[in-house]
Design a protein around this motif. Structure first.
Motif, PDB file in Angstrom:
ATOM      1  N   CYS A 577      69.813  13.051  66.899  1.00 34.51           N
ATOM      2  CA  CYS A 577      70.354  14.405  66.718  1.00 34.51           C
ATOM      3  C   CYS A 577      69.284  15.440  66.403  1.00 34.51           C
ATOM      4  CB  CYS A 577      71.441  14.406  65.654  1.00 34.51           C
ATOM      5  SG  CYS A 577      70.809  14.023  64.015  1.00 34.51           S
ATOM      6  N   CYS A 582      73.607  17.953  67.296  1.00 34.86           N
ATOM      7  CA  CYS A 582      74.447  17.112  66.440  1.00 34.86           C
ATOM      8  C   CYS A 582      75.293  16.150  67.269  1.00 34.86           C
ATOM      9  CB  CYS A 582      75.342  18.010  65.597  1.00 34.86           C
ATOM     10  SG  CYS A 582      76.433  17.092  64.518  1.00 34.86           S
ATOM     11  N   THR A 583      75.303  14.888  66.861  1.00 33.21           N
ATOM     12  CA  THR A 583      76.136  13.909  67.555  1.00 33.21           C
ATOM     13  C   THR A 583      77.373  13.557  66.724  1.00 33.21           C
ATOM     14  OG1 THR A 583      74.740  12.137  66.681  1.00 33.21           O
ATOM     15  CG2 THR A 583      74.237  12.901  68.897  1.00 33.21           C
ATOM     16  N   GLY A 586      78.649  13.378  60.749  1.00 31.03           N
ATOM     17  CA  GLY A 586      79.400  13.949  59.635  1.00 31.03           C
ATOM     18  C   GLY A 586      78.637  14.102  58.338  1.00 31.03           C
TER      19      GLY A 586
END
Ligand code: SF4
Length: 603
Positions: A577, A582-583, A586
């Motif tokens: 990422c 962002c992948t 969280g």
């Protein structure tokens, strides 16, 4: 200083191996006993001095706690068996290295939990210190026993032995724990009341309060916490005897077996200015002739070439070398090879982990064979003569072809290395191959997977031995039996604690030391405590069943881990990422942190 303890210890030293482990008073050790009525903490590492002193967390927390107003912090390590026997027969309780005061007289004992095979040493440490093993048997007069480190992410197998466990980075939370405990003591609170106060700190788990939900602590900006400017310099040889500067924390590459890849997310890089400043300060303060740039993947630092160049210029004309303990295959660019070429060639280590591209995709190890061969060719052309390759067997979906693929890949690496050096030097080319066994780790996409049974691991090891080129290759296996116990301790719940205690009572100590480990002893301990160890290590889990560590959150969502598991079985890779955006793990939202890219060139 406790003169009586010191004199008693001095009488024991002639009879033990390596007395220098037990005498303290090293260069840069901090003596804060002159502080008026200090709060006294002792940091413990569950292995011998020579191993523990290489642990950066100890050096960082030691400097940090001693910098606090009114706090005095010391160190203690587990004595080797000869010294442990000597202490017991002389009736001398384990003491801290700075003052020789008994560990059980301190306010707090903080124990790092670096890996599962150190668990029996935790009990050895408590027992030698005269601290009741079980938290419930401790009175208000006993020290608070707090755990931390990577194994805190599944604290259950050690839950009965700890008053509290810190999940996450110690820099901020350790200070809060010390200050809260100090306040509670001043207010004459009971142990129970104190523990309830500690449980209010984010990242602190108090097992006696039941399985309450804990969210990990993470430092947002590493530069806000300096690397120790004056690390303690041991008088004796220790593992990694050099200045170490952490250049970044975290790794977002997302290898699916790797626990560190989850529990240290996101990537937080130090700025080049701070790295150079802290390295130079520590070198000046210690006199070491080597500085190591450490992290999970040092060459991932976005300003790695700049850092190497600047440090190299500052160290020009000195005998001080720079080392990078582990280099990624695609990181050895011509620039890096040139800059490291001037440094000490402490060996090139690369971890392809799997022998075929299919399996490397399953585990999300984004190393291609061409990339690996290129790197090796470049390294050997620029002077390296040894490379060490790390592999794992027993990974989810592994077939015999994947195992044989390791041998074939090593053969091609050897050929690439030989081709890259002058004909008269080919005889000196060496490829070290180290093969470990897959251990499912909590908080990873493979946390639901099974470790293959021992007989199957042995069969695959044999298969690999047959397929491995002989000449120029040094093959070593990490003990499969120890990996089995590691899997039980990593994935078990609170019921495992009885087995840890039974193993310790049967003499288990230093289980990470191959010659000290005994599977028979552990088997007897599992049986005695009624534990079905295979049902923990060798059983696949349903991705929706509750896990012993479900109440501990690393910030990475379980939904993300499940999705990553699905992608693994579909052979789909997931990008880093910090390169690709962002992948969706969280962690940034959950912890209020984000990737810190100091060089500014990555996404
Ligand atoms: S939340 Fe996104 S940016 Fe942050 S670490 Fe996870 S994948 Fe990377």
């Amino acid at each position: 200083m406790s003169d009586a303890v010191r004199e008693a210890v001095e009488r024991l030293l002639p009879g033990v191996e390596q007395p220098s482990r037990y005498v303290g008073c090293e260069w840069n050790a901090i003596d804060r006993r002159a502080t008026a009525q200090p709060y006294r903490a002792v940091l413990a590492y569950p292995d011998v001095y020579d191993v523990g002193m290489a642990n950066q967390a100890i050096q960082i927390l030691y400097a940090m706690l001693n910098a606090l107003e009114g706090v005095a912090c010391e160190r203690v390590f587990v004595p080797w068996k000869d010294m442990a026997d000597a202490l017991r027969s002389a009736g001398v309780a384990l003491y801290a290295l700075e003052s020789f005061d008994p560990v059980n007289e301190f306010d707090l004992v903080g124990i790092t939990l670096p890996h599962e095979l150190a668990y029996t040493n935790v009990l050895e440490l408590l027992d030698l210190a005269g601290i009741p093993l079980h938290a419930e048997d401790r009175s208000d007069a006993h020290p608070l026993v707090v755990g931390g480190g990577p194994c805190a992410y599944n604290p259950e197998p050690l839950a009965p032995f700890f008053d509290a466990v810190l999940v996450g980075d110690g820099e901020v939370a350790a200070v809060e724990i010390v200050q809260t405990h100090r306040r509670c003591k001043q207010a004459h609170m009971t142990r129970r009341e104190t523990l309830a106060e500690l449980a209010k700190i984010q990242g602190v788990y108090v097992p006696s309060l039941g399985q309450h939900r804990v969210l990990r602590r993470a430092v947002a900006d590493l530069d806000a916490h300096r690397s120790p400017a004056c690390p303690v310099v041991p008088y004796t040889d220790v593992v990694h005897d050099r200045v170490a500067v952490e250049v970044l924390r975290g790794c977002a590459r997302g290898c699916r077996f790797c626990q560190a890849g989850t529990i240290y997310r996101p990537v937080r890089e130090r700025r080049p200015d701070s790295i150079v400043r802290d390295a130079m300060a520590a070198l000046r303060c210690t006199g070491y002739d080597e500085v190591s740039l450490t992290s999970l993947s040092t060459a991932d630092h976005s300003a790695f070439v700049e850092v190497l160049g600047r440090l190299g210029r500052r160290l020009q004309g000195t005998d001080i070398s720079i080392s990078v303990p582990s280099l990624r295959a695609d990181a050895l660019t011509p620039d890096v090879a040139r800059l490291l070429g001037k440094a000490k060639r402490t060996g090139l280590t690369i971890a392809p982990e799997a022998g075929t591209q299919r399996l490397r995709d399953v585990i999300n190890k984004n190393i291609t064979e061409d990339g690996l061969l290129d790197t090796v060719a470049r390294a050997f052309a620029s002077g390296w003569r040894r490379v060490k390759l790390y592999f794992m067997i027993g990974l989810p979906t592994e077939t015999d072809d994947d195992v044989a693929g390791i041998g074939e890949l090593v053969g091609r690496v050897l050929a690439a290395a030989r081709d890259a050096v002058p004909a008269n030097e080919r005889g000196s080319v060496r490829v070290g191959v180290s093969v470990s066994t897959f251990v499912p780790k909590p908080h990873t996409p493979f946390q639901w997977e099974a470790q293959p049974p021992l007989e199957e691991v042995h069969r695959r090891q044999e298969l690999l031995r047959e397929r491995m080129p002989r000449k120029g290759v040094e093959l070593s296996y990490h003990d499969a039996e120890a990996s089995f116990v590691e899997a039980v301790l990593a994935c078990g719940g609170r019921e495992v604690a009885a087995a840890v205690e039974a193993a310790w009572r049967r003499g288990a100590r230093f289980d990470a030391w191959t010659e000290q480990f005994s599977l028979d002893r552990w088997r007897a301990a599992f049986e005695e405590s009624g534990l079905d160890a295979s049902a923990i290590a060798n059983r696949p889990r349903d991705p929706f069943e509750p896990l012993p560590w479900s109440h501990i959150s690393s910030g990475v969502s379980t939904a993300y881990l499940r999705a990553e598991r699905e992608r693994a079985f579909a052979g789909q890779t997931t990008p880093d990422c910090t390169f690709a955006g962002c992948t969706g793990c969280g962690v940034c939202g959950a912890l209020g942190v984000s990737n810190v890219i100091a060089g500014g060139v990555r996404v």
